[in-house]
Design an enzyme around this catalytic site. Structure first.
Site, PDB file in Angstrom:
ATOM      1  N   CYS A 257     -13.666  -0.893  -1.888  1.00  0.00           N
ATOM      2  CA  CYS A 257     -13.611  -1.587  -3.184  1.00  0.00           C
ATOM      3  C   CYS A 257     -14.005  -3.065  -3.101  1.00  0.00           C
ATOM      4  O   CYS A 257     -14.283  -3.681  -4.130  1.00  0.00           O
ATOM      5  CB  CYS A 257     -12.212  -1.461  -3.782  1.00  0.00           C
ATOM      6  SG  CYS A 257     -11.622   0.235  -3.770  1.00  0.00           S
TER       7      CYS A 257
ATOM      8  N   HIS B 196     -10.614  -6.637  -8.867  1.00  0.00           N
ATOM      9  CA  HIS B 196     -10.975  -5.225  -8.712  1.00  0.00           C
ATOM     10  C   HIS B 196     -10.018  -4.406  -9.570  1.00  0.00           C
ATOM     11  O   HIS B 196      -8.805  -4.602  -9.544  1.00  0.00           O
ATOM     12  CB  HIS B 196     -10.874  -4.826  -7.236  1.00  0.00           C
ATOM     13  CG  HIS B 196     -10.836  -3.347  -7.040  1.00  0.00           C
ATOM     14  ND1 HIS B 196     -11.736  -2.499  -7.643  1.00  0.00           N
ATOM     15  CD2 HIS B 196      -9.992  -2.557  -6.329  1.00  0.00           C
ATOM     16  CE1 HIS B 196     -11.454  -1.257  -7.298  1.00  0.00           C
ATOM     17  NE2 HIS B 196     -10.389  -1.258  -6.506  1.00  0.00           N
TER      18      HIS B 196
ATOM     19  N   ASN C  74     -10.598   3.411 -11.733  1.00  0.00           N
ATOM     20  CA  ASN C  74     -10.905   2.630 -10.527  1.00  0.00           C
ATOM     21  C   ASN C  74     -12.260   3.112 -10.000  1.00  0.00           C
ATOM     22  O   ASN C  74     -12.371   4.229  -9.510  1.00  0.00           O
ATOM     23  CB  ASN C  74      -9.783   2.863  -9.511  1.00  0.00           C
ATOM     24  CG  ASN C  74      -9.992   2.145  -8.189  1.00  0.00           C
ATOM     25  OD1 ASN C  74     -11.102   1.805  -7.817  1.00  0.00           O
ATOM     26  ND2 ASN C  74      -8.912   1.941  -7.464  1.00  0.00           N
TER      27      ASN C  74
HETATM   28  O1  UT7 Z   1      -8.921   0.702  -5.023  1.00  0.00           O
HETATM   29  C1  UT7 Z   1      -8.315   0.167  -3.889  1.00  0.00           C
HETATM   30  C2  UT7 Z   1      -7.468   1.136  -3.180  1.00  0.00           C
HETATM   31  N1  UT7 Z   1      -6.541   1.841  -3.997  1.00  0.00           N
HETATM   32  C3  UT7 Z   1      -5.552   1.278  -4.693  1.00  0.00           C
HETATM   33  O2  UT7 Z   1      -5.469   0.082  -4.794  1.00  0.00           O
HETATM   34  C4  UT7 Z   1      -4.501   2.170  -5.312  1.00  0.00           C
HETATM   35  C5  UT7 Z   1      -3.198   1.507  -5.237  1.00  0.00           C
HETATM   36  N2  UT7 Z   1      -2.076   2.346  -5.576  1.00  0.00           N
HETATM   37  C6  UT7 Z   1      -1.826   2.841  -6.793  1.00  0.00           C
HETATM   38  O3  UT7 Z   1      -2.578   2.621  -7.726  1.00  0.00           O
HETATM   39  C7  UT7 Z   1      -0.543   3.584  -7.009  1.00  0.00           C
HETATM   40  O4  UT7 Z   1       0.194   3.567  -5.800  1.00  0.00           O
HETATM   41  C8  UT7 Z   1      -0.715   5.067  -7.472  1.00  0.00           C
HETATM   42  C9  UT7 Z   1      -1.197   5.086  -8.892  1.00  0.00           C
HETATM   43  C10 UT7 Z   1      -1.723   5.785  -6.584  1.00  0.00           C
HETATM   44  C11 UT7 Z   1       0.616   5.772  -7.411  1.00  0.00           C
HETATM   45  O5  UT7 Z   1       1.575   5.070  -8.192  1.00  0.00           O
HETATM   46  P1  UT7 Z   1       3.008   4.705  -7.582  1.00  0.00           P
HETATM   47  O6  UT7 Z   1       3.763   4.049  -8.657  1.00  0.00           O
HETATM   48  O7  UT7 Z   1       2.784   3.937  -6.311  1.00  0.00           O
HETATM   49  O8  UT7 Z   1       3.638   6.120  -7.312  1.00  0.00           O
HETATM   50  P2  UT7 Z   1       4.260   6.700  -5.963  1.00  0.00           P
HETATM   51  O9  UT7 Z   1       3.170   7.080  -5.020  1.00  0.00           O
HETATM   52  O10 UT7 Z   1       5.334   5.798  -5.465  1.00  0.00           O
HETATM   53  O11 UT7 Z   1       4.934   8.015  -6.506  1.00  0.00           O
HETATM   54  C12 UT7 Z   1       6.079   7.985  -7.378  1.00  0.00           C
HETATM   55  C13 UT7 Z   1       6.395   9.393  -7.839  1.00  0.00           C
HETATM   56  C14 UT7 Z   1       6.438  10.419  -6.712  1.00  0.00           C
HETATM   57  O12 UT7 Z   1       7.430  11.379  -7.056  1.00  0.00           O
HETATM   58  P3  UT7 Z   1       8.897  11.309  -6.389  1.00  0.00           P
HETATM   59  O13 UT7 Z   1       8.681  11.402  -4.907  1.00  0.00           O
HETATM   60  O14 UT7 Z   1       9.456   9.992  -6.814  1.00  0.00           O
HETATM   61  O15 UT7 Z   1       9.574  12.489  -6.989  1.00  0.00           O
HETATM   62  C15 UT7 Z   1       5.078  11.076  -6.761  1.00  0.00           C
HETATM   63  O16 UT7 Z   1       5.092  12.381  -6.237  1.00  0.00           O
HETATM   64  O17 UT7 Z   1       5.344   9.836  -8.715  1.00  0.00           O
HETATM   65  C16 UT7 Z   1       4.825  11.090  -8.248  1.00  0.00           C
HETATM   66  N3  UT7 Z   1       3.408  11.144  -8.569  1.00  0.00           N
HETATM   67  C17 UT7 Z   1       2.943  11.614  -9.750  1.00  0.00           C
HETATM   68  N4  UT7 Z   1       3.567  12.132 -10.811  1.00  0.00           N
HETATM   69  C18 UT7 Z   1       2.802  12.520 -11.857  1.00  0.00           C
HETATM   70  C19 UT7 Z   1       2.353  10.700  -7.830  1.00  0.00           C
HETATM   71  N5  UT7 Z   1       1.213  10.894  -8.495  1.00  0.00           N
HETATM   72  C20 UT7 Z   1       1.548  11.450  -9.683  1.00  0.00           C
HETATM   73  C21 UT7 Z   1       0.810  11.892 -10.797  1.00  0.00           C
HETATM   74  N6  UT7 Z   1       1.479  12.401 -11.848  1.00  0.00           N
HETATM   75  N7  UT7 Z   1      -0.539  11.785 -10.860  1.00  0.00           N
END
Ligand code: UT7
Length: 325
Positions: free
Chosen positions: A112, A252, A282
Site C-alpha cells: 500500500c 492511504h 482499500n
Molecule cells: O492496507 C494496509 C494493510 N491493511 C490494513 O491496514 C488493514 C488493517 N486492519 C483492519 O482494517 C481491521 O483490522 C479489519 C477490518 C481487517 C478487522 O477489523 P477489527 O476491528 O480489527 O476486527 P478483529 O480482527 O479484531 O475481529 C473482531 C471480531 C472477531 O470476532 P470475535 O473473535 O471477537 O468473536 C472476528 O472474527 O470480528 C470478527 N470478524 C468479522 N465479523 C463480521 C472479522 N471479520 C469480520 C467480518 N464480518 N467481515
C-alpha cells in the site's frame, strides 16, 4: 530543480461489490463492515480485466492533462502488488501500451506504500537532473488475490488505478519532503506465500489457498497508526511546516478507523482529512493517487495548498510526502 506533481488521472472497474453482495458470500453484515471499516462498496474487476488496463487509462489521462506527449516521459514506475504476470513487469507493459518510447518501465513492490515509494524515487531523479518527467502509477486488481471464503480480508479490498506525472516546478513548490521505510520483521502481518520461489505453485499450495492474501488485520492496525503518524510528523518538520499549515491530508485508505486514529494522533482537523473509502474500499497502492485525482479534479486542492500524503502497507512498508501545489 524542484519536482512536483503536474497532473493526475485515475481509472477503475465499472463492477461494484457491495456489502450486501458480501453478506451473500461470507458470514458478515453491512453493519459490521460499515462500523469496523467505513466501507459500503468497492470496485471489482471482471475475470477478463487486469491491472495494466486500469493503469494505462489512468496514465494516459495524467499525461494528457500535463500537456505532454507519451514520448516526453522518461520513467514509468508502476506500484503494484498484483501485477498482470510475473514477467515482464507491469511497468514495461504500460510503457508499451502508452507508447512511451523513451521511458524505462519498472515495478515497485511495496504494497500500500508503493505510490509514495514511486514518487520518492522519481522526485530524486528529477531533482538531480537525471530525468525531466516521470509517471508514477499505483494500480491493483486485489480482488483476484482475495480469498472470498475469508471474511477477515475479503471485505476491505477493491480494485483501481491512479497516476501522477511528476516534473520540474518552480522554487518553493512541489515535493518539500518525502521518506520511505520498511521493516521485514513484520512480514507475517500481511502476506501471500504461494507462487514464489520458496513454495512455488503446486497442487498443495493451491489446495491450501497459499496464493491468497492473509492478513492479521488487528496487529497491522496499531502499527499502521503509529508509523503513519510518526513519519508524517517527521516529514512536516523536515519541510519546516506545522500541522496547522497543512490544507489536506490524504492517508492511504486502509480503514476509516485507521484514518481517524492517524488524524487524532496528528491533531489535525478531521475536515482536512480526505476519505473515499466508503466508495472505493482499500485499493492498496492505488488508494492515494485515486484520492489525489479526486481532490484535484473537484477543485478541492488549489495552487499554494499544502498536501500531506501518508501510507502504510504489508512488508511492512510506510512513508509520507509533503507537497505544495
Ligand atoms: O492496507 C494496509 C494493510 N491493511 C490494513 O491496514 C488493514 C488493517 N486492519 C483492519 O482494517 C481491521 O483490522 C479489519 C477490518 C481487517 C478487522 O477489523 P477489527 O476491528 O480489527 O476486527 P478483529 O480482527 O479484531 O475481529 C473482531 C471480531 C472477531 O470476532 P470475535 O473473535 O471477537 O468473536 C472476528 O472474527 O470480528 C470478527 N470478524 C468479522 N465479523 C463480521 C472479522 N471479520 C469480520 C467480518 N464480518 N467481515
Amino acid at each position: 530543480m524542484n519536482a512536483g506533481i503536474l497532473s493526475t488521472g485515475c481509472d477503475y472497474p465499472k463492477g461494484v461489490l457491495t456489502n450486501a453482495d458480501l453478506e451473500q458470500m461470507v458470514e458478515t453484515s453491512d453493519e459490521w463492515i460499515t462500523t469496523r471499516t467505513g466501507i459500503k462498496e468497492r470496485r471489482k474487476a471482471s475475470p477478463d480485466e487486469y491491472t495494466s488496463q486500469f493503469a494505462v487509462r489512468a496514465g494516459r489521462q495524467a499525461i494528457e492533462r500535463a500537456g505532454l506527449k507519451p514520448e516526453d516521459i522518461d520513467i514509468i514506475i508502476c506500484a503494484t502488488t498484483t501485477p498482470d504476470q510475473i514477467l515482464p513487469s507491469t511497468g514495461c507493459l504500460i510503457q508499451r501500451d502508452l507508447g512511451c518510447v523513451n521511458a524505462a518501465g519498472m515495478d515497485v513492490f511495496a504494497a500500500c506504500s508503493g505510490f509514495i515509494y514511486g514518487i520518492t524515487m522519481v522526485e530524486s531523479m528529477i531533482r538531480t537532473g537525471q530525468i525531466r518527467y516521470g509517471l508514477v502509477i499505483g494500480a491493483e486488481v486485489l480482488t483476484k488475490y482475495v480469498d472470498y471464503t475469508d471474511r477477515t480480508t475479503c471485505v476491505i479490498f477493491g480494485d483501481g488505478a491512479g497516476a501522477a506525472v511528476l516534473g520540474p516546478v518552480e522554487e518553493g513548490k512541489g515535493i518539500l519532503s518525502t521518506k520511505i521505510q520498511s521493516d521485514g520483521n513484520y512480514e507475517e502481518q500481511l502476506y501471500a506465500r504461494g507462487g514464489g520461489t520458496k513454495l512455488g505453485t503446486t497442487h498443495e499450495t493451491i489446495d491450501n489457498r497459499e496464493h491468497y492474501f492473509k492478513m492479521r488485520g488487528n496487529e497491522i492496525f496499531k502499527v499502521a497508526v503509529r508509523n503513519m503518524s510518526g513519519v508524517s510528523k517527521e516529514m512536516l518538520e523536515k519541510a519546516g511546516l506545522k500541522v496547522e499549515d497543512v490544507d489536506l491530508v490524504i492517508p492511504h485508505q486502509a480503514n476509516q478507523r485507521i484514518t481517524d486514529a492517524v488524524a487524532k494522533k496528528l491533531d489535525v482537523d478531521p475536515k482536512k482529512v480526505y476519505s473515499n473509502i466508503d466508495r472505493m474500499g482499500n485499493t492498496s497502492s492505488a488508494s492515494i493517487p485515486i484520492a489525489l485525482d479526486e481532490v484535484i479534479q473537484s477543485g478541492r486542492v488549489k495552487e499554494g495548498d499544502v498536501v500531506l500524503l501518508t501510507a502504510f502497507g504489508g512488508g511492512i512498508t510506510w512513508g509520507a510526502t509533503v507537497i505544495r501545489f
